[in-house]
Write an enzyme that holds these catalytic residues in place. Sequence first.
Site, PDB file in Angstrom:
ATOM      1  N   GLU A 160       0.765  -1.191  -0.038  1.00  0.00           N
ATOM      2  CA  GLU A 160      -0.083   0.041   0.182  1.00  0.00           C
ATOM      3  C   GLU A 160       0.865   1.243  -0.011  1.00  0.00           C
ATOM      4  O   GLU A 160       0.508   2.211   0.861  1.00  0.00           O
ATOM      5  CB  GLU A 160      -0.981  -0.063   1.188  1.00  0.00           C
ATOM      6  CG  GLU A 160      -1.729  -1.492   1.211  1.00  0.00           C
ATOM      7  CD  GLU A 160      -2.803  -1.297   2.421  1.00  0.00           C
ATOM      8  OE1 GLU A 160      -2.843  -0.612   3.183  1.00  0.00           O
ATOM      9  OE2 GLU A 160      -3.414  -2.453   2.485  1.00  0.00           O
ATOM     10  N   GLU A 265      -6.036 -10.847  -1.469  1.00  0.00           N
ATOM     11  CA  GLU A 265      -6.791 -10.589  -0.280  1.00  0.00           C
ATOM     12  C   GLU A 265      -8.368 -10.750  -0.608  1.00  0.00           C
ATOM     13  O   GLU A 265      -9.028  -9.735  -0.179  1.00  0.00           O
ATOM     14  CB  GLU A 265      -6.536  -9.343   0.327  1.00  0.00           C
ATOM     15  CG  GLU A 265      -5.102  -9.306   0.877  1.00  0.00           C
ATOM     16  CD  GLU A 265      -4.650  -7.975   1.618  1.00  0.00           C
ATOM     17  OE1 GLU A 265      -5.616  -7.312   1.994  1.00  0.00           O
ATOM     18  OE2 GLU A 265      -3.485  -7.666   1.783  1.00  0.00           O
TER      19      GLU A 265
HETATM   20  O1  G3I Z   1      -5.993  -9.270  18.774  1.00  0.00           O
HETATM   21  C1  G3I Z   1      -6.406  -8.262  19.200  1.00  0.00           C
HETATM   22  C2  G3I Z   1      -7.351  -8.443  20.339  1.00  0.00           C
HETATM   23  O2  G3I Z   1      -6.414  -8.987  21.613  1.00  0.00           O
HETATM   24  C3  G3I Z   1      -7.950  -7.255  20.889  1.00  0.00           C
HETATM   25  O3  G3I Z   1      -8.926  -7.652  21.878  1.00  0.00           O
HETATM   26  C4  G3I Z   1      -8.803  -6.379  19.911  1.00  0.00           C
HETATM   27  C5  G3I Z   1      -9.240  -5.085  20.416  1.00  0.00           C
HETATM   28  O4  G3I Z   1      -9.592  -4.627  19.143  1.00  0.00           O
HETATM   29  O5  G3I Z   1      -7.986  -6.221  18.848  1.00  0.00           O
HETATM   30  C6  G3I Z   1      -7.332  -7.535  18.209  1.00  0.00           C
HETATM   31  O6  G3I Z   1      -6.343  -7.225  17.137  1.00  0.00           O
HETATM   32  C7  G3I Z   1      -7.286  -6.643  16.031  1.00  0.00           C
HETATM   33  C8  G3I Z   1      -6.465  -7.710  14.816  1.00  0.00           C
HETATM   34  O7  G3I Z   1      -7.018  -7.140  13.644  1.00  0.00           O
HETATM   35  C9  G3I Z   1      -7.159  -9.092  15.031  1.00  0.00           C
HETATM   36  O8  G3I Z   1      -8.464  -9.142  15.020  1.00  0.00           O
HETATM   37  C10 G3I Z   1      -6.742  -5.378  15.563  1.00  0.00           C
HETATM   38  O9  G3I Z   1      -7.039  -4.424  16.633  1.00  0.00           O
HETATM   39  C11 G3I Z   1      -6.935  -4.755  14.365  1.00  0.00           C
HETATM   40  O10 G3I Z   1      -6.355  -3.504  14.116  1.00  0.00           O
HETATM   41  C12 G3I Z   1      -6.486  -5.785  13.220  1.00  0.00           C
HETATM   42  O11 G3I Z   1      -7.146  -5.503  12.085  1.00  0.00           O
HETATM   43  C13 G3I Z   1      -6.353  -6.387  11.015  1.00  0.00           C
HETATM   44  C14 G3I Z   1      -5.921  -5.032   9.957  1.00  0.00           C
HETATM   45  O12 G3I Z   1      -5.396  -5.547   8.845  1.00  0.00           O
HETATM   46  C15 G3I Z   1      -4.819  -4.256  10.561  1.00  0.00           C
HETATM   47  O13 G3I Z   1      -3.767  -4.843  10.713  1.00  0.00           O
HETATM   48  C16 G3I Z   1      -7.388  -7.119  10.406  1.00  0.00           C
HETATM   49  O14 G3I Z   1      -7.490  -8.305  11.174  1.00  0.00           O
HETATM   50  C17 G3I Z   1      -6.586  -7.571   8.913  1.00  0.00           C
HETATM   51  O15 G3I Z   1      -7.706  -8.483   8.138  1.00  0.00           O
HETATM   52  C18 G3I Z   1      -6.310  -6.329   8.132  1.00  0.00           C
HETATM   53  O16 G3I Z   1      -5.693  -6.802   7.013  1.00  0.00           O
HETATM   54  C19 G3I Z   1      -5.322  -5.836   5.877  1.00  0.00           C
HETATM   55  C20 G3I Z   1      -4.050  -6.141   5.108  1.00  0.00           C
HETATM   56  O17 G3I Z   1      -3.156  -6.619   6.100  1.00  0.00           O
HETATM   57  C21 G3I Z   1      -3.789  -5.429   4.203  1.00  0.00           C
HETATM   58  N1  G3I Z   1      -4.536  -4.824   3.194  1.00  0.00           N
HETATM   59  C22 G3I Z   1      -5.935  -4.564   3.795  1.00  0.00           C
HETATM   60  C23 G3I Z   1      -6.565  -5.680   4.818  1.00  0.00           C
HETATM   61  C24 G3I Z   1      -7.812  -5.553   5.263  1.00  0.00           C
HETATM   62  O18 G3I Z   1      -7.901  -4.412   6.208  1.00  0.00           O
END
Ligand code: G3I
Length: 378
Positions: A160, A265
Site C-alpha cells: 500500500e 486478499e
Molecule cells: O488481537 C487483538 C485483540 O487482542 C484485541 O482485544 C482487539 C481489540 O480491538 O484487537 C485485536 O487485534 C485486531 C486484529 O485485527 C485481530 O482481530 C486489531 O485491533 C485490528 O487492527 C486488526 O485488524 C487487521 C487489519 O489488517 C490491521 O492490521 C485485520 O485483522 C486484517 O484483516 C487487516 O488486513 C489488511 C491487510 O493486512 C492489508 N490490506 C487490507 C487488509 C484489510 O484491512
Amino acid sequence: MSMRRKVALAASAAFIATLATATAQDPTSLKDAYKGAFVVGAAINNAQITGQDSRGDAIISEQFDSISPENVLKWERVHPEPGTYAFDLPDKYVAFGEKHHMFIVGHCLVWHSQVPGWVFRDDKGNFVDRDTLLKRMHDHIQTVVGRYKGRIQSWDVVNEALNEDGTLRQSPWLKIIGEDYIEKAFQYAHEADPQAQLTYNDYSLENETKRKGALALITKLKAEGIPVTSVGLQGHLGLQWPSVETEDVTISDFAKLGVKVVVSELDIDVLPPATQQQTADVSLKVEQNAKLNPYAGGLPQSVQQELAKRYADLFGVFLKHRDVVTRVTLWGVTDADSWRNDWPVKGRTSYPLLFDRNGQPKPAFHEVVRIGKSTEAR
Ligand code: G3I
C-alpha cells in the site's frame, strides 16, 4: 471451559459431519477445482494457527493449498520492540503450512500501518535519519525473511505505498528515506532469500488513476533491475465494483510488464457502502447506523445468489489469465472471521467469503468450484 468454547466445540463436531456430507455431494475442493491453473489460498488468524479453531482448520486443510498470515507477520506483531522478535506464532504458522504441503505467503514487510512508533523515532522522539531507518528496515527484513528462508515462498514486500491518485503515499518510510525505500525493501528481501517471490501489494488498483501509478512504479523497478516478481491485487471488491471488464484489463495491464499477478486478499462486500471511496484503508472509521447493517438477521436469498454469480464471474476472469495469475487468496476462511465485520463500521454482519458463519459452503463456494471444474474440460 467457557460456554462460548463449548458451543464452538459442539458446532465444530457438527460441522465436520456436515462437511463430509457436503463433500460427498460435491467431492471437489477449491484447490482441486483450480489445480493446474493457480493455487487457492486463505488468510488465517491466531485461532486457526494455534489449532483452537478446529472447524476453521478442517476447512483450510480440505479446501486450500496456500495460506497467508492475516496478522502474525506484521511488524507490530513480529517485532514489537527494538531487538525483540515474537516468532512463536509465525513459527506455528509456517509449520501449519508445511504440515499441509501448502504454498506459504509472508505478509507484510514494509507498510505504513501496524508499525510501532519506535521504528521511525530516536530516544528523544524525533524522526531518525535515512541511514538509521534503512538499517532498521534491513535488520528487520534480514531477520524475518532470513528465518523462513526456503520455507515462506512468497513475500508481500511493500504494501500500500500508493495514494488513490497514483502518487506515492507520504508515509514515514517515504519522508525519512525518500522514494528509493521501495527499491531498498525489495533488494533486502531478495538478499535474505534469493528464491522467494517478491510482491508489491495494494488495493483498488482496478481504479485507473491508482493503477497508472502502480504501473509506473513497477515499470521503474523493473528498469532498475529490482527483483519484483509479482503484483498483488488485494481484491477487496464489491458486488458492482469493479466491472469484470475492468478486472480483466487490470490483470492484462500488469501482465504486459512481465510480472505475475496474485489476487492476494479477495473478499466481496454485500453491505451498503459506508463511504464513497473504494478503499481498504484500515484507518477509516464510520459510525454505527442500522441502515448500514441490513442483514444482521441473515442474508436474503437474492443477495446470496448475486454474491455467487459475482464470485463466479470474477473467478472466470482469473482463470482466463491463468498464465499470469499464480494465486488467488481469500482474506479469511468463514464470514465470521472477516475483518469486514468491523471495518469501516464496528459490529456489522458481513458476508464476504465462501463459507458462512457455521462453516458451511455457501452458494458462492459451489459456483467457484463449478467454474474451476468447467475449465478442466476445456
Ligand atoms: O488481537 C487483538 C485483540 O487482542 C484485541 O482485544 C482487539 C481489540 O480491538 O484487537 C485485536 O487485534 C485486531 C486484529 O485485527 C485481530 O482481530 C486489531 O485491533 C485490528 O487492527 C486488526 O485488524 C487487521 C487489519 O489488517 C490491521 O492490521 C485485520 O485483522 C486484517 O484483516 C487487516 O488486513 C489488511 C491487510 O493486512 C492489508 N490490506 C487490507 C487488509 C484489510 O484491512
